[in-house]
Design an enzyme around this catalytic site. Structure first.
Site, PDB file in Angstrom:
ATOM      1  N   PHE A  23       3.830  31.916  39.138  1.00 42.02           N
ATOM      2  CA  PHE A  23       2.741  31.027  38.357  1.00 42.02           C
ATOM      3  C   PHE A  23       2.564  30.123  39.976  1.00 42.02           C
ATOM      4  CE2 PHE A  23       0.815  27.821  36.421  1.00 42.02           C
ATOM      5  CZ  PHE A  23       0.879  28.235  35.153  1.00 42.02           C
ATOM      6  N   ALA A  57       8.487  30.244  35.570  1.00 46.51           N
ATOM      7  CA  ALA A  57       9.752  29.714  36.054  1.00 46.51           C
ATOM      8  C   ALA A  57      10.435  29.489  34.381  1.00 46.51           C
ATOM      9  CB  ALA A  57       9.278  28.106  36.196  1.00 46.51           C
ATOM     10  N   GLU A  59      10.133  31.984  32.253  1.00 44.86           N
ATOM     11  CA  GLU A  59      11.135  33.104  32.392  1.00 44.86           C
ATOM     12  C   GLU A  59      12.270  33.573  33.512  1.00 44.86           C
ATOM     13  OE1 GLU A  59       7.776  32.503  32.685  1.00 44.86           O
ATOM     14  OE2 GLU A  59       7.484  33.142  30.125  1.00 44.86           O
ATOM     15  N   ALA A  81       7.821  27.080  41.154  1.00 45.65           N
ATOM     16  CA  ALA A  81       7.062  25.682  41.819  1.00 45.65           C
ATOM     17  C   ALA A  81       6.725  25.515  39.603  1.00 45.65           C
ATOM     18  CB  ALA A  81       5.607  26.432  42.190  1.00 45.65           C
ATOM     19  N   SER A  86      -1.754  18.583  34.553  1.00 43.71           N
ATOM     20  CA  SER A  86      -2.773  17.523  33.622  1.00 43.71           C
ATOM     21  C   SER A  86      -2.387  17.811  32.546  1.00 43.71           C
ATOM     22  CB  SER A  86      -4.624  17.951  33.861  1.00 43.71           C
ATOM     23  OG  SER A  86      -5.106  18.934  34.087  1.00 43.71           O
ATOM     24  N   THR A  87      -1.592  19.718  32.158  1.00 47.21           N
ATOM     25  CA  THR A  87      -0.783  20.488  30.992  1.00 47.21           C
ATOM     26  C   THR A  87       0.635  19.452  30.844  1.00 47.21           C
ATOM     27  OG1 THR A  87      -0.191  21.823  30.400  1.00 47.21           O
ATOM     28  CG2 THR A  87      -0.772  21.763  32.609  1.00 47.21           C
ATOM     29  N   HIS A  89       2.529  21.413  29.414  1.00 46.11           N
ATOM     30  CA  HIS A  89       3.626  22.253  29.140  1.00 46.11           C
ATOM     31  C   HIS A  89       4.036  21.646  30.337  1.00 46.11           C
ATOM     32  CE1 HIS A  89       3.038  26.151  28.001  1.00 46.11           C
ATOM     33  NE2 HIS A  89       3.654  26.499  29.057  1.00 46.11           N
ATOM     34  N   PHE A 114      19.298  26.265  42.527  1.00 42.10           N
ATOM     35  CA  PHE A 114      18.420  26.208  42.203  1.00 42.10           C
ATOM     36  C   PHE A 114      16.917  25.710  43.179  1.00 42.10           C
ATOM     37  CE2 PHE A 114      15.851  22.671  39.741  1.00 42.10           C
ATOM     38  CZ  PHE A 114      15.404  23.275  38.396  1.00 42.10           C
ATOM     39  N   ARG A 128       6.938  20.876  50.442  1.00 42.01           N
ATOM     40  CA  ARG A 128       7.971  21.459  50.434  1.00 42.01           C
ATOM     41  C   ARG A 128       8.205  22.507  49.904  1.00 42.01           C
ATOM     42  NH1 ARG A 128       7.367  17.331  47.561  1.00 42.01           N
ATOM     43  NH2 ARG A 128       9.390  14.962  47.262  1.00 42.01           N
TER      44      ARG A 128
HETATM   45  N1  INI Z   1       4.570  28.749  34.655  1.00 41.43           N
HETATM   46  C1  INI Z   1       5.931  27.351  36.014  1.00 41.43           C
HETATM   47  O1  INI Z   1       6.149  28.706  37.051  1.00 41.43           O
HETATM   48  N2  INI Z   1       5.119  26.437  36.812  1.00 41.43           N
HETATM   49  C2  INI Z   1       4.155  25.828  36.017  1.00 41.43           C
HETATM   50  O2  INI Z   1       3.511  24.710  37.316  1.00 41.43           O
HETATM   51  C3  INI Z   1       3.463  25.985  35.104  1.00 41.43           C
HETATM   52  N3  INI Z   1       2.500  25.139  34.233  1.00 41.43           N
HETATM   53  O3  INI Z   1       2.261  24.364  34.797  1.00 41.43           O
HETATM   54  O4  INI Z   1       2.262  25.953  32.916  1.00 41.43           O
HETATM   55  C4  INI Z   1       4.562  27.112  34.938  1.00 41.43           C
HETATM   56  N4  INI Z   1       4.136  27.887  32.979  1.00 41.43           N
HETATM   57  C5  INI Z   1       3.989  29.051  33.021  1.00 41.43           C
HETATM   58  C6  INI Z   1       5.138  29.410  31.782  1.00 41.43           C
HETATM   59  O5  INI Z   1       6.165  29.392  33.081  1.00 41.43           O
HETATM   60  C7  INI Z   1       5.969  30.580  30.949  1.00 41.43           C
HETATM   61  O6  INI Z   1       5.816  31.495  32.173  1.00 41.43           O
HETATM   62  C8  INI Z   1       4.406  30.672  30.072  1.00 41.43           C
HETATM   63  O7  INI Z   1       4.542  30.305  29.610  1.00 41.43           O
HETATM   64  C9  INI Z   1       4.637  31.951  29.333  1.00 41.43           C
HETATM   65  O8  INI Z   1       6.076  32.236  28.673  1.00 41.43           O
END
Ligand code: INI
Length: 154
Positions: A23, A57, A59, A81, A86-87, A89, A114, A128
């Site tokens: 991601f 991240a 996982e 990363a 805007s989420t 999440h 980390f 970064r």
């Molecule tokens: N995963 C990331 O590694 N970085 C992010 O910025 C991110 N955002 O913003 O959603 C992100 N989401 C995915 C998450 O890590 C899982 O792979 C997904 O939810 C499936 O389990």
């Protein structure tokens, strides 16, 4: 006074894994490059450096647990990363990744560092990942190499 500290130098015999999320791969690819650079510069044998990709991240901790349990590696560098955008999440993913990596690390006697970026926006992540603010992948691997040597002392 006795000072115990690790040297940032490898012997060339250590097996090291990088666990990196795909991601935001434009950023994480650069973090892997920085980590590989540090590994090689500090005496690592590239044939003993495994790069393990995970979807996001979130996982990283689950795969970290399997990697540490395998017994193959002397140390593991985690890279990712997480960018707020805007989420909401962001908060869940960053909390779970951070907590998960720390909790999993505590279960094993193997150094883990980390190198997961948590930034407000893509610009901060780029800074970064090899520009203005250095490369956090390089830093995470350098810290890991120091820990490998420190763990040899007690
Ligand atoms: N995963 C990331 O590694 N970085 C992010 O910025 C991110 N955002 O913003 O959603 C992100 N989401 C995915 C998450 O890590 C899982 O792979 C997904 O939810 C499936 O389990």
């Amino acid at each position: 006074m006795n000072i115990l500290e690790g040297k940032i130098a490898l012997r060339g015999e250590e097996w090291v894994a990088i666990i990196v999320s795909r991601f935001n791969h434009i950023i994480t690819d650069r973090l892997v490059e920085g980590a590989r650079d540090s590994f090689v510069r500090h005496g690592g044998n590239e044939e003993r450096l495994d790069v393990i990709f995970v979807p996001g991240a979130y996982e990283i901790p689950f795969v970290l647990d399997r990697v540490l349990a395998s017994g193959k590696y002397d140390a593991v560098c985690t890279l990712g990363a997480i960018i707020r955008g805007s989420t909401p999440h962001f908060d869940y993913v960053s909390a779970e990744a951070t907590k998960g990596i720390a909790n999993t690390t505590l279960k094993y006697d193997i150094p883990v560092t980390f190198g997961v970026l948590t930034t407000e926006n893509i610009e901060q992540a780029i800074e970064r990942a090899g520009s203005k603010v250095g490369n956090k992948g390089f830093e995470a691997m350098s810290g890991l190499i120091e820990l490998i040597d420190l763990y040899r002392k007690f």
